[in-house]
Design a protein around this motif. Structure first.
Motif, PDB file in Angstrom:
ATOM      1  N   ALA A 181       0.847  -1.183   0.000  1.00 48.56           N
ATOM      2  CA  ALA A 181       0.000   0.000   0.000  1.00 48.56           C
ATOM      3  C   ALA A 181       0.887   1.238   0.000  1.00 48.56           C
ATOM      4  O   ALA A 181       2.106   1.156   0.190  1.00 48.56           O
ATOM      5  CB  ALA A 181      -0.919   0.025   1.230  1.00 48.56           C
ATOM      6  N   VAL A 182       0.265   2.384  -0.195  1.00 49.01           N
ATOM      7  CA  VAL A 182       0.911   3.652   0.081  1.00 49.01           C
ATOM      8  C   VAL A 182       0.650   3.986   1.539  1.00 49.01           C
ATOM      9  O   VAL A 182      -0.498   3.977   1.991  1.00 49.01           O
ATOM     10  CB  VAL A 182       0.393   4.781  -0.831  1.00 49.01           C
ATOM     11  N   TYR A 183       1.712   4.272   2.274  1.00 51.71           N
ATOM     12  CA  TYR A 183       1.611   4.575   3.693  1.00 51.71           C
ATOM     13  C   TYR A 183       1.771   6.076   3.906  1.00 51.71           C
ATOM     14  O   TYR A 183       2.725   6.689   3.416  1.00 51.71           O
ATOM     15  CB  TYR A 183       2.675   3.818   4.483  1.00 51.71           C
ATOM     16  N   TYR A 184       0.837   6.662   4.639  1.00 50.53           N
ATOM     17  CA  TYR A 184       0.814   8.089   4.921  1.00 50.53           C
ATOM     18  C   TYR A 184       0.945   8.344   6.414  1.00 50.53           C
ATOM     19  O   TYR A 184       0.428   7.574   7.226  1.00 50.53           O
ATOM     20  CB  TYR A 184      -0.507   8.718   4.468  1.00 50.53           C
ATOM     21  N   CYS A 185       1.605   9.427   6.764  1.00 51.64           N
ATOM     22  CA  CYS A 185       1.517   9.919   8.127  1.00 51.64           C
ATOM     23  C   CYS A 185       0.724  11.218   8.138  1.00 51.64           C
ATOM     24  O   CYS A 185       0.656  11.941   7.143  1.00 51.64           O
ATOM     25  CB  CYS A 185       2.892  10.103   8.773  1.00 51.64           C
ATOM     26  N   ALA A 186       0.097  11.493   9.271  1.00 51.86           N
ATOM     27  CA  ALA A 186      -0.756  12.655   9.415  1.00 51.86           C
ATOM     28  C   ALA A 186      -0.651  13.183  10.838  1.00 51.86           C
ATOM     29  O   ALA A 186      -0.294  12.445  11.760  1.00 51.86           O
ATOM     30  CB  ALA A 186      -2.212  12.304   9.088  1.00 51.86           C
ATOM     31  N   ALA A 187      -0.980  14.456  11.035  1.00 49.19           N
ATOM     32  CA  ALA A 187      -0.812  15.122  12.324  1.00 49.19           C
ATOM     33  C   ALA A 187      -2.110  15.740  12.806  1.00 49.19           C
ATOM     34  O   ALA A 187      -2.874  16.310  12.021  1.00 49.19           O
ATOM     35  CB  ALA A 187       0.266  16.197  12.239  1.00 49.19           C
ATOM     36  N   ALA A 188      -2.340  15.619  14.119  1.00 42.09           N
ATOM     37  CA  ALA A 188      -3.445  16.272  14.809  1.00 42.09           C
ATOM     38  C   ALA A 188      -2.867  17.130  15.919  1.00 42.09           C
ATOM     39  O   ALA A 188      -2.097  16.636  16.744  1.00 42.09           O
ATOM     40  CB  ALA A 188      -4.421  15.240  15.370  1.00 42.09           C
ATOM     41  N   THR A 189      -3.230  18.387  15.963  1.00 42.12           N
ATOM     42  CA  THR A 189      -2.610  19.346  16.854  1.00 42.12           C
ATOM     43  C   THR A 189      -2.981  19.113  18.313  1.00 42.12           C
ATOM     44  O   THR A 189      -4.159  18.948  18.646  1.00 42.12           O
ATOM     45  CB  THR A 189      -3.014  20.774  16.455  1.00 42.12           C
ATOM     46  N   LEU A 190      -1.973  19.071  19.183  1.00 43.26           N
ATOM     47  CA  LEU A 190      -2.136  19.036  20.638  1.00 43.26           C
ATOM     48  C   LEU A 190      -3.081  17.930  21.088  1.00 43.26           C
ATOM     49  O   LEU A 190      -4.028  18.160  21.839  1.00 43.26           O
ATOM     50  CB  LEU A 190      -2.612  20.399  21.156  1.00 43.26           C
ATOM     51  N   ARG A 191      -2.811  16.727  20.653  1.00 52.03           N
ATOM     52  CA  ARG A 191      -3.615  15.561  21.008  1.00 52.03           C
ATOM     53  C   ARG A 191      -2.763  14.513  21.696  1.00 52.03           C
ATOM     54  O   ARG A 191      -1.660  14.204  21.239  1.00 52.03           O
ATOM     55  CB  ARG A 191      -4.284  14.954  19.776  1.00 52.03           C
ATOM     56  N   GLU A 192      -3.286  13.966  22.786  1.00 52.98           N
ATOM     57  CA  GLU A 192      -2.634  12.863  23.492  1.00 52.98           C
ATOM     58  C   GLU A 192      -3.245  11.521  23.123  1.00 52.98           C
ATOM     59  O   GLU A 192      -2.530  10.568  22.812  1.00 52.98           O
ATOM     60  CB  GLU A 192      -2.714  13.067  25.000  1.00 52.98           C
ATOM     61  N   HIS A 193      -4.565  11.424  23.171  1.00 48.98           N
ATOM     62  CA  HIS A 193      -5.252  10.168  22.898  1.00 48.98           C
ATOM     63  C   HIS A 193      -5.667  10.139  21.433  1.00 48.98           C
ATOM     64  O   HIS A 193      -6.782  10.524  21.068  1.00 48.98           O
ATOM     65  CB  HIS A 193      -6.449  10.002  23.823  1.00 48.98           C
ATOM     66  N   CYS A 194      -4.773   9.672  20.591  1.00 47.23           N
ATOM     67  CA  CYS A 194      -4.986   9.698  19.158  1.00 47.23           C
ATOM     68  C   CYS A 194      -5.938   8.594  18.714  1.00 47.23           C
ATOM     69  O   CYS A 194      -6.159   7.613  19.422  1.00 47.23           O
ATOM     70  CB  CYS A 194      -3.651   9.567  18.427  1.00 47.23           C
ATOM     71  N   THR A 195      -6.474   8.774  17.521  1.00 49.29           N
ATOM     72  CA  THR A 195      -7.417   7.829  16.942  1.00 49.29           C
ATOM     73  C   THR A 195      -6.872   7.284  15.634  1.00 49.29           C
ATOM     74  O   THR A 195      -5.858   7.746  15.111  1.00 49.29           O
ATOM     75  CB  THR A 195      -8.778   8.487  16.658  1.00 49.29           C
TER      76      THR A 195
ATOM     77  N   VAL B  98       4.988   1.034  -0.157  1.00 52.91           N
ATOM     78  CA  VAL B  98       5.511  -0.225   0.365  1.00 52.91           C
ATOM     79  C   VAL B  98       4.964  -1.349  -0.502  1.00 52.91           C
ATOM     80  O   VAL B  98       3.749  -1.487  -0.650  1.00 52.91           O
ATOM     81  CB  VAL B  98       5.118  -0.445   1.835  1.00 52.91           C
ATOM     82  N   THR B  99       5.859  -2.130  -1.083  1.00 48.03           N
ATOM     83  CA  THR B  99       5.468  -3.257  -1.919  1.00 48.03           C
ATOM     84  C   THR B  99       6.109  -4.518  -1.364  1.00 48.03           C
ATOM     85  O   THR B  99       7.334  -4.592  -1.237  1.00 48.03           O
ATOM     86  CB  THR B  99       5.899  -3.042  -3.372  1.00 48.03           C
ATOM     87  N   VAL B 100       5.286  -5.509  -1.044  1.00 48.37           N
ATOM     88  CA  VAL B 100       5.757  -6.776  -0.492  1.00 48.37           C
ATOM     89  C   VAL B 100       5.489  -7.855  -1.520  1.00 48.37           C
ATOM     90  O   VAL B 100       4.333  -8.185  -1.804  1.00 48.37           O
ATOM     91  CB  VAL B 100       5.074  -7.110   0.839  1.00 48.37           C
TER      92      VAL B 100
END
Length: 124
Positions: A91-105, A120-122
């Motif tokens: 798959a294509v792997y993405y990272c993303a950000a949420a401002t000032l969060r401790e308990h992420c989803t 990423v290709t397996v």
């Protein structure tokens, strides 16, 4: 404006491992970082996230034995370690950000800033 850049993807044999990196810059605020992936013809799914302090982590039950996320706060880098890679991890792997969060989803709509993704290709 926050910017995120993923790296570390590539072609890997089944059973191998990868460590993906998410480097973010442009703000001194704290951010929760989520990792998501999207394969061709499939919906985007969350694979892990880590809170702004690096203490709280969230990984789907089906992935927790193979996926690990950890933070280098000083360098503003978050890593996704994937072990025992399977073809279905492709798959294509993405990272993303949420401002000032401790308990992420693992919900993509909770994140505002996104990187461009790394492939990423397996395959044997």
């Amino acid at each position: 404006q926050l910017q995120l850049v993923e790296s570390g993807g590539g072609l890997v044999q089944p059973g191998g491992s990868l460590r993906l990196s998410c480097e973010y810059s442009g703000s001194d605020l704290g951010y929760a970082i989520g990792w998501f992936r999207q394969a061709p013809g499939k919906e985007r799914e969350g694979v892990s996230c880590i809170g702004m302090s690096g203490v709280y982590k969230n990984v789907p039950d089906s992935m927790e034995t193979r996926f690990n996320v950890f933070r280098d706060a000083a360098q503003k880098v978050v890593y996704l370690q994937i072990d025992s890679l399977k073809p279905e991890d492709t798959a294509v792997y993405y990272c993303a950000a949420a401002t000032l969060r401790e308990h992420c989803t693992l919900v993509s709509s909770d994140y505002y800033y996104w990187g461009q993704g790394t492939q990423v290709t397996v395959s044997a």
